[in-house]
Scaffold this motif. Sequence first.
Motif, PDB file in Angstrom:
ATOM      1  N   THR A   1       8.353  16.799 -19.774  1.00  0.00           N
ATOM      2  CA  THR A   1       7.434  15.994 -20.564  1.00  0.00           C
ATOM      3  C   THR A   1       7.913  15.976 -22.012  1.00  0.00           C
ATOM      4  N   ILE A   2       7.880  14.805 -22.629  1.00  0.00           N
ATOM      5  CA  ILE A   2       8.317  14.651 -24.016  1.00  0.00           C
ATOM      6  C   ILE A   2       7.099  14.379 -24.882  1.00  0.00           C
ATOM      7  N   GLY A   3       6.929  15.181 -25.927  1.00  0.00           N
ATOM      8  CA  GLY A   3       5.793  15.001 -26.814  1.00  0.00           C
ATOM      9  C   GLY A   3       6.053  14.040 -27.939  1.00  0.00           C
ATOM     10  N   ASP A   4       7.301  14.027 -28.481  1.00  0.00           N
ATOM     11  CA  ASP A   4       7.544  13.207 -29.660  1.00  0.00           C
ATOM     12  C   ASP A   4       9.035  13.060 -29.900  1.00  0.00           C
ATOM     13  N   LEU A   5       9.386  12.012 -30.662  1.00  0.00           N
ATOM     14  CA  LEU A   5      10.729  11.805 -31.177  1.00  0.00           C
ATOM     15  C   LEU A   5      10.664  11.745 -32.692  1.00  0.00           C
TER      16      LEU A   5
ATOM     17  N   THR B   1      -1.865  29.387 -28.308  1.00  0.00           N
ATOM     18  CA  THR B   1      -2.509  29.090 -27.031  1.00  0.00           C
ATOM     19  C   THR B   1      -3.037  27.665 -27.012  1.00  0.00           C
ATOM     20  N   GLY B   2      -2.702  26.946 -25.956  1.00  0.00           N
ATOM     21  CA  GLY B   2      -3.193  25.585 -25.805  1.00  0.00           C
ATOM     22  C   GLY B   2      -2.473  24.553 -26.645  1.00  0.00           C
ATOM     23  N   ALA B   3      -1.333  24.925 -27.249  1.00  0.00           N
ATOM     24  CA  ALA B   3      -0.622  23.993 -28.131  1.00  0.00           C
ATOM     25  C   ALA B   3      -0.018  22.836 -27.350  1.00  0.00           C
ATOM     26  N   GLU B   4       0.019  21.682 -27.991  1.00  0.00           N
ATOM     27  CA  GLU B   4       0.677  20.503 -27.443  1.00  0.00           C
ATOM     28  C   GLU B   4       1.571  19.922 -28.531  1.00  0.00           C
ATOM     29  N   GLY B   5       2.859  19.708 -28.196  1.00  0.00           N
ATOM     30  CA  GLY B   5       3.788  19.204 -29.200  1.00  0.00           C
ATOM     31  C   GLY B   5       3.738  17.699 -29.338  1.00  0.00           C
ATOM     32  N   TYR B   6       2.617  17.202 -29.866  1.00  0.00           N
ATOM     33  CA  TYR B   6       2.449  15.762 -29.997  1.00  0.00           C
ATOM     34  C   TYR B   6       3.152  15.190 -31.223  1.00  0.00           C
ATOM     35  N   THR B   7       3.372  16.000 -32.260  1.00  0.00           N
ATOM     36  CA  THR B   7       3.708  15.436 -33.560  1.00  0.00           C
ATOM     37  C   THR B   7       4.955  16.058 -34.151  1.00  0.00           C
ATOM     38  N   LEU B   8       5.878  15.199 -34.586  1.00  0.00           N
ATOM     39  CA  LEU B   8       7.131  15.625 -35.188  1.00  0.00           C
ATOM     40  C   LEU B   8       7.560  14.539 -36.159  1.00  0.00           C
ATOM     41  N   ALA B   9       7.969  14.926 -37.378  1.00  0.00           N
ATOM     42  CA  ALA B   9       8.368  13.946 -38.384  1.00  0.00           C
ATOM     43  C   ALA B   9       9.482  14.514 -39.237  1.00  0.00           C
ATOM     44  N   VAL B  10      10.390  13.656 -39.679  1.00  0.00           N
ATOM     45  CA  VAL B  10      11.506  14.047 -40.531  1.00  0.00           C
ATOM     46  C   VAL B  10      11.333  13.410 -41.904  1.00  0.00           C
ATOM     47  N   ARG B  11      11.409  14.230 -42.956  1.00  0.00           N
ATOM     48  CA  ARG B  11      11.318  13.707 -44.314  1.00  0.00           C
ATOM     49  C   ARG B  11      12.627  12.996 -44.657  1.00  0.00           C
ATOM     50  N   PRO B  12      12.562  11.704 -44.955  1.00  0.00           N
ATOM     51  CA  PRO B  12      13.800  10.939 -45.176  1.00  0.00           C
ATOM     52  C   PRO B  12      14.631  11.447 -46.340  1.00  0.00           C
TER      53      PRO B  12
ATOM     54  N   ALA C   1      19.268  17.122 -23.313  1.00  0.00           N
ATOM     55  CA  ALA C   1      18.893  17.473 -24.676  1.00  0.00           C
ATOM     56  C   ALA C   1      19.452  18.847 -25.032  1.00  0.00           C
ATOM     57  N   THR C   2      19.769  19.040 -26.318  1.00  0.00           N
ATOM     58  CA  THR C   2      20.318  20.301 -26.810  1.00  0.00           C
ATOM     59  C   THR C   2      19.254  21.033 -27.619  1.00  0.00           C
ATOM     60  N   LEU C   3      18.932  22.263 -27.229  1.00  0.00           N
ATOM     61  CA  LEU C   3      17.928  23.050 -27.944  1.00  0.00           C
ATOM     62  C   LEU C   3      18.443  23.412 -29.328  1.00  0.00           C
ATOM     63  N   LEU C   4      17.643  23.103 -30.360  1.00  0.00           N
ATOM     64  CA  LEU C   4      17.994  23.448 -31.736  1.00  0.00           C
ATOM     65  C   LEU C   4      17.284  24.703 -32.204  1.00  0.00           C
ATOM     66  N   THR C   5      16.001  24.825 -31.885  1.00  0.00           N
ATOM     67  CA  THR C   5      15.255  26.018 -32.264  1.00  0.00           C
ATOM     68  C   THR C   5      14.099  26.223 -31.302  1.00  0.00           C
ATOM     69  N   ASN C   6      13.845  27.482 -30.985  1.00  0.00           N
ATOM     70  CA  ASN C   6      12.688  27.826 -30.167  1.00  0.00           C
ATOM     71  C   ASN C   6      11.434  27.875 -31.032  1.00  0.00           C
ATOM     72  N   ILE C   7      10.292  27.638 -30.422  1.00  0.00           N
ATOM     73  CA  ILE C   7       9.008  27.721 -31.091  1.00  0.00           C
ATOM     74  C   ILE C   7       8.097  28.582 -30.231  1.00  0.00           C
ATOM     75  N   THR C   8       7.384  29.496 -30.860  1.00  0.00           N
ATOM     76  CA  THR C   8       6.367  30.258 -30.146  1.00  0.00           C
ATOM     77  C   THR C   8       5.034  29.572 -30.367  1.00  0.00           C
ATOM     78  N   PRO C   9       4.548  28.822 -29.380  1.00  0.00           N
ATOM     79  CA  PRO C   9       3.356  28.016 -29.599  1.00  0.00           C
ATOM     80  C   PRO C   9       2.074  28.834 -29.512  1.00  0.00           C
TER      81      PRO C   9
ATOM     82  N   LEU D   1       5.462  22.307 -26.718  1.00  0.00           N
ATOM     83  CA  LEU D   1       5.792  22.885 -28.029  1.00  0.00           C
ATOM     84  C   LEU D   1       6.678  24.120 -27.892  1.00  0.00           C
ATOM     85  N   ASN D   2       7.581  24.111 -26.896  1.00  0.00           N
ATOM     86  CA  ASN D   2       8.455  25.265 -26.705  1.00  0.00           C
ATOM     87  C   ASN D   2       9.739  25.179 -27.521  1.00  0.00           C
TER      88      ASN D   2
END
Length: 358
Positions: free
Chosen positions: A241-245, A56-67, A46-54, A32-33
Motif C-alpha cells: 500500500t502506498i500512502g503518498d508521493l 500506534t495507529g499511524a498512517e503515512g498519508y502525508t509527505l512533502a518536500v520543501r522546494p 522502491a529503495t528504502l531511504l530511512t526507517n520510521i518508528t510509527p 508509515l514504516n
Amino acid sequence: TSSSSSASGGVSMGVTAAPARAENVYLMQLGLNGIYSVDIVSGGPATLLTNITPPTGAEGYTLAVRPSDGMLFYLDSNTFNPNLWRWNPETPNVPPVLVGTPGASTEDVVRLGFDGAGNLLAMNTDSSIWTLDQATGGIISTIPLGGNLPDSSGDLCLNSSTGVLYMVANKSVYTVTSQGVSTLLGTVPALPATPNGYITGCAFTRDGTMLISLYQGGAIYRLNLTTMAATALPTATAMGTIGDLATAPQRSADLRLSKTANTLTPGSTVSFTLTVSNDGPYRAADVRVLDALPAGLTFVSATPSQGSYSTTAAGTIPASTWRVGALQPGNSATLVIDATVTSAAAITNTAQISYSDE
C-alpha cells in the motif's frame, strides 16, 4: 561526467561515461514504516531511504518536500493532534526530527504540500487548509476549501516550473489556489476499482510530468494532464500500500571515474583501484559503478572505502556492481578489486558509472 584510464602489462583498462542521470520521486508506505525512493523510468522496486518508528495507529498519508532545500516533512497520523516531522535526505543516517504538533483541530489531515510561495499546507478531506509553521509545526492560518470539493483522501503536489498547486482525490485531479479555490480538471479513467484504485499520491518530474500512486498494488503511473490518460511505469514498487508521493529536488552532480592497476604477470594477483569523485555542485544520492571482470581474470576480493560490491545480482541491480551510495560534492570513494591473472593474452577490463540518483 569525465573519466580517465591507464594500462599495465597485457591488460588494458578503461572507464566509460556515466549514463543519463537517474531521477527519483519519494514514496511513503501507508503504514508509515519508511520513506523510499522510486526511479521515474523503471518504477520499482522502491529503495528504502530511512526507517520510521510509527506511533500506534499511524498512517503515512502525508509527505512533502520543501522546494528550496529538499527537506522532507510528514505528519505521523490522520487523527487528532498529529505530529509534524522533518527528515533531510542529504544526511540519510540522521533519523527524522520532531518539529511539533499543529494541534487537535487538524484532525483528518490527509494531504501535505508546499505552494509556490514556499508555504507548508496541510489539508483535510474536503473543508480546510492550514498553513503550518515549518519551525514549530503550529498553525499559522486556516482557510476554508471551496469550489469543486474532493470526496476522499489524496495528496497535494506543486509543479515548480509553473507554480501551479495540484490536488488528487479518489480518481480525480484538481488545481488549488492560495485562496482555497479548488477546480476539477478531470477524472482518470481505466484505473482499478476502488478502494485499490484510489489515487493516494502525486509528484512532478523535472520535465513537468505528473506521477500518481494508487492505494494498493504498488503501481505508479505517468499522467497526461490534458487527456487524463495514465500509463503505468514498467515495474511496480513492491509496496503493498502506498500512502503518498513527493517530488524529489532538482539537482546535478558531475561524477568522475578513474581506474588504475599494478604490474600484471600471469599467475599473479592484480589490484585494480577504482576511484569515483563528485565534482559537484550537488550531492549524488545513489551512485553505482559496474565492473565485471572479463575472461582471463578471476575474482579474489573487493574492498570498498564505502558502500558494497557484490558479484551476484540483486533484483534489477546487475552482478559486479559497486553500490557506492551517497557522495557529497568534493568527495571521492575508492574500490580495490583483487583478481588472479589466468591468461597471458591481452585482456580488457572496463568499468562504468551505471547509475546515479541526483
